[in-house]
Design an enzyme around this catalytic site. Structure first.
Site, mmCIF file in Angstrom:
data_model
loop_
_atom_site.group_PDB
_atom_site.id
_atom_site.type_symbol
_atom_site.label_atom_id
_atom_site.label_comp_id
_atom_site.label_asym_id
_atom_site.label_seq_id
_atom_site.Cartn_x
_atom_site.Cartn_y
_atom_site.Cartn_z
ATOM 1 N N LYS A 158 2.642 2.222 2.391
ATOM 2 C CA LYS A 158 2.402 2.881 3.680
ATOM 3 C C LYS A 158 3.508 2.478 4.651
ATOM 4 C CE LYS A 158 -2.000 4.475 5.256
ATOM 5 N NZ LYS A 158 -3.188 4.277 6.076
ATOM 6 N N LYS B 269 0.838 -1.208 0.000
ATOM 7 C CA LYS B 269 0.000 0.000 0.000
ATOM 8 C C LYS B 269 0.870 1.254 0.000
ATOM 9 C CE LYS B 269 -2.731 -0.707 3.678
ATOM 10 N NZ LYS B 269 -3.892 -0.553 4.578
HETATM 11 N N1 C2G Z 1 -10.320 6.747 9.428
HETATM 12 C C1 C2G Z 1 -11.311 7.648 9.819
HETATM 13 N N2 C2G Z 1 -10.964 8.907 10.153
HETATM 14 C C2 C2G Z 1 -9.662 9.298 10.127
HETATM 15 C C3 C2G Z 1 -8.651 8.384 9.751
HETATM 16 C C4 C2G Z 1 -9.009 7.097 9.401
HETATM 17 O O1 C2G Z 1 -12.514 7.302 9.844
HETATM 18 N N3 C2G Z 1 -9.359 10.584 10.475
HETATM 19 C C5 C2G Z 1 -10.743 5.389 9.050
HETATM 20 C C6 C2G Z 1 -10.402 5.062 7.601
HETATM 21 O O2 C2G Z 1 -11.401 5.592 6.724
HETATM 22 C C7 C2G Z 1 -10.390 3.536 7.622
HETATM 23 C C8 C2G Z 1 -9.882 3.233 9.042
HETATM 24 O O3 C2G Z 1 -10.033 4.441 9.821
HETATM 25 O O4 C2G Z 1 -11.721 3.031 7.462
HETATM 26 C C9 C2G Z 1 -8.430 2.811 9.058
HETATM 27 O O5 C2G Z 1 -7.680 3.832 8.428
HETATM 28 P P1 C2G Z 1 -6.198 3.456 7.905
HETATM 29 O O6 C2G Z 1 -5.451 2.803 8.989
HETATM 30 O O7 C2G Z 1 -5.653 4.674 7.224
HETATM 31 O O8 C2G Z 1 -6.552 2.336 6.828
HETATM 32 P P2 C2G Z 1 -6.232 2.367 5.256
HETATM 33 O O9 C2G Z 1 -4.805 2.602 5.015
HETATM 34 O O10 C2G Z 1 -7.238 3.251 4.646
HETATM 35 O O11 C2G Z 1 -6.450 0.822 4.874
HETATM 36 O O12 C2G Z 1 -8.273 -2.839 2.528
HETATM 37 C C10 C2G Z 1 -8.553 -1.585 3.145
HETATM 38 C C11 C2G Z 1 -7.287 -0.934 3.608
HETATM 39 O O13 C2G Z 1 -6.516 -1.802 4.414
HETATM 40 C C12 C2G Z 1 -7.642 0.339 4.369
#
Ligand code: C2G
Length: 134
Positions: free
Chosen positions: A46, A44
């Site tokens: 990340k 990703k």
């Molecule tokens: N999130 C949120 N508000 C934020 C930050 C994150 O609601 N200020 C939510 C994201 O939308 C997601 C969850 O928290 O639903 C996890 O965020 P991340 O750890 O950034 O996940 P991500 O990298 O988006 O990975 O297959 C799906 C992926 O693994 C999602």
């Protein structure tokens, strides 16, 4: 028992993560989190501060989370939904539309992201804070 599933990296846990986990859990009785492995995070593009093991330990300590499974690929969601017989798939609305294909297997719900907070924001602010202190 209504089962919910969501996925993410959940690095440097913050209020945005807690809000979505709380809201997801309120939609049912049992919340499964597909936690991105370190290898999958590289796919990703990340970079995480905490390792998968540390992020898993933290996630399992959150009251809304009932089970943590490793998220290793983009393609495991259908298998996971079938295997765990989940009723609802939940993601933040930054993903709106990306997982609509899962509607064939369970309800798909996108919840509003919490504004003004992200793991990247935390990391960048910590760097500035450290620089200001020295
Ligand atoms: N999130 C949120 N508000 C934020 C930050 C994150 O609601 N200020 C939510 C994201 O939308 C997601 C969850 O928290 O639903 C996890 O965020 P991340 O750890 O950034 O996940 P991500 O990298 O988006 O990975 O297959 C799906 C992926 O693994 C999602």
């Amino acid at each position: 028992m209504k089962k919910i599933i969501t996925y993410g990296t959940f690095d440097l846990i913050h209020s945005g993560h807690i809000h979505i986990l709380r809201r997801a859990k309120k939609m049912g009785d049992y919340l499964i989190v597909g936690l991105s492995t370190d290898e999958f995070n590289m796919k990703k593009d990340k970079e995480t501060y905490y390792s998968y093991d540390d992020r898993k330990l933290i996630m399992e300590a959150i009251r809304y989370v009932d089970m943590v499974i490793p998220e290793k690929t983009w393609d495991q969601k259908i298998t996971d939904i079938k295997e765990h017989e989940t009723d609802i798939f939940v993601m933040g609305d930054d993903w709106r539309g990306e997982f609509d294909f899962l509607n064939d297997y369970c309800d798909v719900v996108y919840l509003p992201r919490t504004r003004g907070i992200s793991s990247t924001h935390v990391k960048n602010n910590m760097i500035h804070l450290r620089d200001d202190l020295h």
